[in-house]
Design an enzyme around this catalytic site. Sequence first.
Site, PDB file in Angstrom:
ATOM      1  N   SER A  96       0.157 -50.861  20.486  1.00 10.56           N
ATOM      2  CA  SER A  96       1.491 -50.501  20.967  1.00 10.56           C
ATOM      3  C   SER A  96       1.392 -50.306  22.467  1.00 10.56           C
ATOM      4  CB  SER A  96       1.986 -49.208  20.305  1.00 10.56           C
ATOM      5  OG  SER A  96       3.040 -48.622  21.054  1.00 10.56           O
ATOM      6  N   CYS A 258       9.256 -51.099  24.709  1.00 13.18           N
ATOM      7  CA  CYS A 258       8.361 -51.736  23.737  1.00 13.18           C
ATOM      8  C   CYS A 258       7.435 -52.765  24.385  1.00 13.18           C
ATOM      9  CB  CYS A 258       9.150 -52.385  22.614  1.00 13.18           C
ATOM     10  SG  CYS A 258       8.095 -52.919  21.236  1.00 13.18           S
TER      11      CYS A 258
END
Length: 350
Positions: A96, A258
């Site tokens: 991530s 993101c």
Amino acid sequence: MLEQPKCWTQALQLVEVHCQGEIGKVIVAGAPKIPGRTMAEKMNHINQVDDRLRRFVTLEPRASVNMSVNLLVPPTRADADAGFIVLQADRAHAMSGSNCICVVTALLETGRIAMTEPETVVKLDTPAGLVTATARCQDGRCLSVSLDNVAAFVEVLDQPLSTPEWGEIRLDIAFGGVYYAIVDVQQVGLRIEPSHARELAVAGIKIKRLLQQQVSVQHPEIEGLDEIAYVMFRHFESDGVIQTCTTLQPGRVDRSPCGTGSSANLAVLFSRGEVRVGDQRTSRSIIGGEFTAQVLAQTSVGGRPAILPRITGQAWIYGMELMRFDDDDPMSKGFALSDTWGPQVDLLRN
């Protein structure tokens, strides 16, 4: 660091961090050892064999669904400074971007890795591969972190998906550290703005369930990376900024722009000829936070064309936490209720 009470047999030490509003706490001490020769094997152990730690730190009553917890572990490769695994309410994930930025910030600002100004390079071992982070530092702070991410590549463009609500929609499936389905948001009649967050989350989870029935993926080189982890909605603004909204189990939206999703989307744009090596784009979140995503170079993964992306953003430490880790706690496995999980509560493995 906080002092552990004498009556506690074990405690987890966490640094509380957020990246553009997305919480990514970092376990810096006290966690049990995770078996596995590689980071991917450690992730698979958590997902397939023993998920007690993940449940303990990501479920109620100690946590909420709108956050991640990053487990620091010793690296499994000689060229890395540290290793980490992303723990979320549904499972452990391979990579991530926002969480990676949180980890680097925690390591440097707490002195676990020595900070050198004006830049410090930190190499991180992740289940998706080696990530090289360059932190811009001043007065003991990380002003920004640039991630040279793992290779990103397209699985398929314009994948048709039959849906009961929106008819046939088209989406791009790409890998940016995990697999994404990227959907132009106008296809579901919504906008990427705070007032539509609930509807976007519900739509994303519905699309993810349909994808599980209609589409399969498998990373060509890493075992266990065999699911479309997230659905990311996308909108191209007139100034070239790309609005992003990643939806996560059990039904929420990413507060950050993101990083892995922006990497996957950059691979899509490169595949379509809309960006070239050296180009960069700005990704903007639903609450206005921004990352920059740049194409560093071309490469290949398992014989398929790929790019090397760089993601740049910033995180902030906002606190420290000492969490009692005790199997005698009647809520040690955590719990989930439908008021926050909705119908996804049925998917939680006991």
